[in-house]
Design a protein around this motif. Structure first.
Motif, PDB file in Angstrom:
ATOM      1  N   ARG A  46       6.062  15.906   1.862  1.00 23.00           N
ATOM      2  CA  ARG A  46       4.673  15.569   2.203  1.00 23.00           C
ATOM      3  C   ARG A  46       4.582  14.208   2.885  1.00 23.00           C
ATOM      4  NH1 ARG A  46       0.142  15.209  -2.626  1.00 23.00           N
ATOM      5  NH2 ARG A  46      -0.935  13.317  -1.910  1.00 23.00           N
ATOM      6  N   LEU A  47       5.456  13.285   2.481  1.00 25.73           N
ATOM      7  CA  LEU A  47       5.428  11.920   3.025  1.00 25.73           C
ATOM      8  C   LEU A  47       6.349  11.736   4.230  1.00 25.73           C
ATOM      9  CD1 LEU A  47       5.593  10.134  -0.431  1.00 25.73           C
ATOM     10  CD2 LEU A  47       3.625  10.093   1.106  1.00 25.73           C
ATOM     11  N   PHE A  48       7.145  12.775   4.538  1.00 27.84           N
ATOM     12  CA  PHE A  48       8.106  12.720   5.646  1.00 27.84           C
ATOM     13  C   PHE A  48       9.129  11.598   5.445  1.00 27.84           C
ATOM     14  CE2 PHE A  48       4.120  14.408   7.431  1.00 27.84           C
ATOM     15  CZ  PHE A  48       4.569  15.666   7.829  1.00 27.84           C
ATOM     16  N   LEU A  53      12.353   7.933  -1.558  1.00 28.18           N
ATOM     17  CA  LEU A  53      11.142   7.986  -2.373  1.00 28.18           C
ATOM     18  C   LEU A  53      11.443   7.527  -3.796  1.00 28.18           C
ATOM     19  CD1 LEU A  53       8.203   8.754  -2.840  1.00 28.18           C
ATOM     20  CD2 LEU A  53       8.930  11.130  -3.179  1.00 28.18           C
ATOM     21  N   SER A  54      12.554   7.979  -4.341  1.00 30.21           N
ATOM     22  CA  SER A  54      12.931   7.569  -5.703  1.00 30.21           C
ATOM     23  C   SER A  54      13.081   6.054  -5.798  1.00 30.21           C
ATOM     24  CB  SER A  54      14.244   8.250  -6.116  1.00 30.21           C
ATOM     25  OG  SER A  54      14.087   9.654  -6.178  1.00 30.21           O
ATOM     26  N   ARG A  55      13.665   5.442  -4.760  1.00 28.24           N
ATOM     27  CA  ARG A  55      13.829   3.980  -4.769  1.00 28.24           C
ATOM     28  C   ARG A  55      12.466   3.276  -4.748  1.00 28.24           C
ATOM     29  NH1 ARG A  55      18.107   5.141  -1.211  1.00 28.24           N
ATOM     30  NH2 ARG A  55      16.788   4.683   0.604  1.00 28.24           N
ATOM     31  N   GLN A  56      11.529   3.810  -3.954  1.00 30.89           N
ATOM     32  CA  GLN A  56      10.208   3.192  -3.857  1.00 30.89           C
ATOM     33  C   GLN A  56       9.477   3.264  -5.211  1.00 30.89           C
ATOM     34  OE1 GLN A  56       8.967   1.586  -1.226  1.00 30.89           O
ATOM     35  NE2 GLN A  56      10.736   1.987   0.068  1.00 30.89           N
ATOM     36  N   ILE A  57       9.590   4.402  -5.880  1.00 30.04           N
ATOM     37  CA  ILE A  57       8.940   4.544  -7.191  1.00 30.04           C
ATOM     38  C   ILE A  57       9.591   3.605  -8.200  1.00 30.04           C
ATOM     39  CG2 ILE A  57       8.486   6.123  -9.116  1.00 30.04           C
ATOM     40  CD1 ILE A  57       6.756   6.626  -6.632  1.00 30.04           C
ATOM     41  N   LYS A  58      10.926   3.473  -8.114  1.00 27.63           N
ATOM     42  CA  LYS A  58      11.630   2.551  -9.022  1.00 27.63           C
ATOM     43  C   LYS A  58      11.166   1.116  -8.782  1.00 27.63           C
ATOM     44  CE  LYS A  58      14.815   1.777 -12.136  1.00 27.63           C
ATOM     45  NZ  LYS A  58      14.621   2.266 -13.536  1.00 27.63           N
ATOM     46  N   LEU A  66       0.816  -1.206   0.000  1.00 28.32           N
ATOM     47  CA  LEU A  66       0.000   0.000   0.000  1.00 28.32           C
ATOM     48  C   LEU A  66       0.855   1.263   0.000  1.00 28.32           C
ATOM     49  CD1 LEU A  66      -2.893   1.053   0.061  1.00 28.32           C
ATOM     50  CD2 LEU A  66      -2.806   0.960   2.564  1.00 28.32           C
ATOM     51  N   ARG A  67       2.000   1.202   0.668  1.00 25.98           N
ATOM     52  CA  ARG A  67       2.861   2.382   0.716  1.00 25.98           C
ATOM     53  C   ARG A  67       3.332   2.781  -0.685  1.00 25.98           C
ATOM     54  NH1 ARG A  67       8.099   0.230   0.374  1.00 25.98           N
ATOM     55  NH2 ARG A  67       8.184  -1.967   1.004  1.00 25.98           N
ATOM     56  N   HIS A  68       3.544   1.796  -1.571  1.00 24.88           N
ATOM     57  CA  HIS A  68       3.953   2.130  -2.935  1.00 24.88           C
ATOM     58  C   HIS A  68       2.899   2.999  -3.616  1.00 24.88           C
ATOM     59  CE1 HIS A  68       6.552  -1.577  -2.484  1.00 24.88           C
ATOM     60  NE2 HIS A  68       7.412  -0.690  -2.965  1.00 24.88           N
ATOM     61  N   LEU A  69       1.627   2.677  -3.377  1.00 19.88           N
ATOM     62  CA  LEU A  69       0.552   3.454  -3.990  1.00 19.88           C
ATOM     63  C   LEU A  69       0.467   4.851  -3.388  1.00 19.88           C
ATOM     64  CD1 LEU A  69      -2.297   0.783  -4.270  1.00 19.88           C
ATOM     65  CD2 LEU A  69      -0.454   1.312  -5.875  1.00 19.88           C
ATOM     66  N   ASN A  70       0.668   4.950  -2.078  1.00 19.97           N
ATOM     67  CA  ASN A  70       0.676   6.268  -1.439  1.00 19.97           C
ATOM     68  C   ASN A  70       1.828   7.126  -1.951  1.00 19.97           C
ATOM     69  OD1 ASN A  70      -1.556   6.428   0.508  1.00 19.97           O
ATOM     70  ND2 ASN A  70      -0.579   4.687   1.500  1.00 19.97           N
TER      71      ASN A  70
END
Length: 288
Positions: free
Chosen positions: A24-26, A32-37, A3-7
């Protein structure tokens, strides 16, 4: 995929700026870039076009954003409904409405909901026609009260109130109910109208009433709020054409005069999405 990936994706898609999304996500920007990748690798598609100055959604990213907005909103709605049920309620109905619905139709509906379903709570928000349609499409509203000729195919619409039109003038205006014969008597006056943002269909109806009387109105002011329009009329800044039902609930120095000899009328309709999963909606539709 978690779910965090979608957030995280939603935040970047909203901001189109990794630094602002990370704030915004703290979390850190590299994190964040790694999560989107990770999400892109999981899905096998590129979601963002990115260089040193710009971040843009790809075609796949634009599609995913609509789906993610829907999913996360549905989860939040489910959470709120669960809290309602846990507190002894049956659930919550989210209602959007135009200001003109608040005089008669909406109070009557709320009264009947309280009588028939005392464990149902309601959330009310005054919104324009278009915003109501968009929010119902996205499941952010359950019911809407609008003035429109039609709605998108995935929504249902039912007329609930037919209304005549009235001219609103200052209380000391020389034209009274006794000598009011045509809107044409006001061809040289300034008009104060509901903005087309309130309802383009309704706005065109008003212009049509004036054209039927042989003139185009000289529009001096526009507003989306009835009280603002009536205050301007009260202060001699023009005259207005509004649904006749709006004469209820205001104590102002203005005179309402129903327009004679016109076949035009305005309808207030209720709209909803048939596949809305809120269990409260079906119960309330029976009342509507």
């Amino acid at each position: 995929m978690e779910l965090r990936h979608l957030n995280y994706f939603q935040a970047v898609a909203d901001e189109l700026n990794y630094r602002k999304a990370a704030d915004r996500l703290f979390i850190s920007q590299p994190g964040l870039s790694r999560q989107i990748k990770q999400l892109e690798e999981e899905l096998g598609v590129q979601l963002f076009e990115r260089d040193k100055k710009h971040v843009e959604l790809t075609a796949a990213g634009k599609f995913l954003k609509g789906e993610v907005d829907f999913v996360l909103n549905h989860l939040e709605t489910t959470k709120q409904q669960l809290l309602q049920i846990a507190n002894g309620r049956e659930g919550e109905l989210r209602i959007g409405f135009l200001g003109s619905a608040s005089n008669q139709v909406l109070p009557e509906l709320l009264k009947k909901i309280n009588q028939n379903f005392p464990k149902v709570t309601t959330s009310l928000e005054e919104l324009s026609n278009q915003v109501q349609v968009e929010m119902i499409q996205k499941d952010k509203l359950d019911l809407g009260f609008v003035r429109m000729a039609s709605v998108p195919d995935e929504l249902e619409m039912k007329s609930v109130y037919r209304d005549t039109f009235s001219l609103v003038v200052p209380v000391n205006h020389p034209v009274t109910v006794k000598n009011f014969t045509s809107v044409g008597q006001f061809a040289n006056e300034s008009f104060i109208l509901f903005s087309s943002d309130y309802s383009n269909f309704y706005y065109e109806q008003i212009l049509g009433i004036c054209r039927d009387s042989g003139f185009s109105p000289r529009i001096k002011h526009k507003s989306v709020h009835a009280l603002t329009i009536f205050r301007l009329v009260e202060n001699g800044l023009g005259v207005a054409i509004v649904p006749s039902s709006l004469k209820e609930g205001y104590d102002l120095n203005v005179r309402f005069m129903e327009i004679p000899g016109t076949s035009r009328f305005t309808e207030l309709s209720v709209i909803w999405k048939p596949d809305n999963r809120n269990p409260v909606l079906g119960k309330v539709l029976e009342i509507v």
